[in-house]
Design a protein around this motif. Sequence first.
Motif, PDB file in Angstrom:
ATOM      1  N   UNK A   1       0.815  -1.208   0.000  1.00  0.00           N
ATOM      2  CA  UNK A   1       0.000   0.000   0.000  1.00  0.00           C
ATOM      3  C   UNK A   1       0.851   1.261   0.000  1.00  0.00           C
ATOM      4  N   UNK A   2       1.883   1.261   0.799  1.00  0.00           N
ATOM      5  CA  UNK A   2       2.797   2.415   0.864  1.00  0.00           C
ATOM      6  C   UNK A   2       3.450   2.647  -0.495  1.00  0.00           C
ATOM      7  N   UNK A   3       3.909   1.579  -1.144  1.00  0.00           N
ATOM      8  CA  UNK A   3       4.518   1.719  -2.476  1.00  0.00           C
ATOM      9  C   UNK A   3       3.511   2.252  -3.484  1.00  0.00           C
TER      10      UNK A   3
ATOM     11  N   UNK B   1     -11.558   9.627  -2.142  1.00  0.00           N
ATOM     12  CA  UNK B   1     -12.530   9.559  -1.059  1.00  0.00           C
ATOM     13  C   UNK B   1     -12.595   8.133  -0.568  1.00  0.00           C
ATOM     14  N   UNK B   2     -13.084   7.989   0.652  1.00  0.00           N
ATOM     15  CA  UNK B   2     -13.271   6.674   1.243  1.00  0.00           C
ATOM     16  C   UNK B   2     -14.581   6.683   2.001  1.00  0.00           C
TER      17      UNK B   2
ATOM     18  N   UNK C   1      -9.301   5.955   7.047  1.00  0.00           N
ATOM     19  CA  UNK C   1      -9.341   7.309   7.609  1.00  0.00           C
ATOM     20  C   UNK C   1      -8.165   7.552   8.553  1.00  0.00           C
ATOM     21  N   UNK C   2      -7.588   6.480   9.073  1.00  0.00           N
ATOM     22  CA  UNK C   2      -6.370   6.610   9.891  1.00  0.00           C
ATOM     23  C   UNK C   2      -5.124   6.658   9.014  1.00  0.00           C
ATOM     24  N   UNK C   3      -5.143   5.944   7.889  1.00  0.00           N
ATOM     25  CA  UNK C   3      -3.966   5.828   7.029  1.00  0.00           C
ATOM     26  C   UNK C   3      -3.709   7.083   6.217  1.00  0.00           C
ATOM     27  N   UNK C   4      -4.727   7.607   5.526  1.00  0.00           N
ATOM     28  CA  UNK C   4      -4.483   8.684   4.574  1.00  0.00           C
ATOM     29  C   UNK C   4      -3.815   9.919   5.175  1.00  0.00           C
TER      30      UNK C   4
ATOM     31  N   UNK D   1      -2.540  13.378   3.324  1.00  0.00           N
ATOM     32  CA  UNK D   1      -3.880  13.726   2.854  1.00  0.00           C
ATOM     33  C   UNK D   1      -4.634  14.480   3.940  1.00  0.00           C
ATOM     34  N   UNK D   2      -5.405  15.489   3.521  1.00  0.00           N
ATOM     35  CA  UNK D   2      -6.234  16.254   4.443  1.00  0.00           C
ATOM     36  C   UNK D   2      -7.697  16.108   4.039  1.00  0.00           C
TER      37      UNK D   2
END
Length: 149
Positions: A89-91, A111-112, A120-123, A128-129
Amino acid sequence: MTNEETRPATPADVPAVGAVTDAAYRPYIERIGVVPQPMEADHAADVAAGRVFVTGEPVVGLVVLEAFEDHLFLDSIAVHPDAHGTGVGRRLLRFVDARARALGLPEVRLYTNALMWENRRIYPKYGYEVVERRVDGPYDRVHYRKRLL
């Protein structure tokens, strides 16, 4: 897992794109009460349009992107559950940033679903804001953007 390159998907990848997307999003069906939109996408059409990029051999992760005049839209990111915690995911998120920059676009938007709290914790950890929260039909969505410098 090796640090595999992210590449444009080919027609031969369509079954894997569908399988990885389904595996990644299936756990959310019960929680959000509807089938997540990426599971209903026309994967063959997205691949044919050059919107899908995959990583892994076999494919373990993918992004679906759409370029607009002023931003790159991250329509979907999916990592097979078997590959969680391996950096896929990071890559993929780094690839999205690089793709936007290569296209000369100043920001990435996505969007999620509001009930996908893991996302919502990861972005925010990746810059991301939150822009807004909006209900679109059966989907309660949190919209994000990341400005690229």
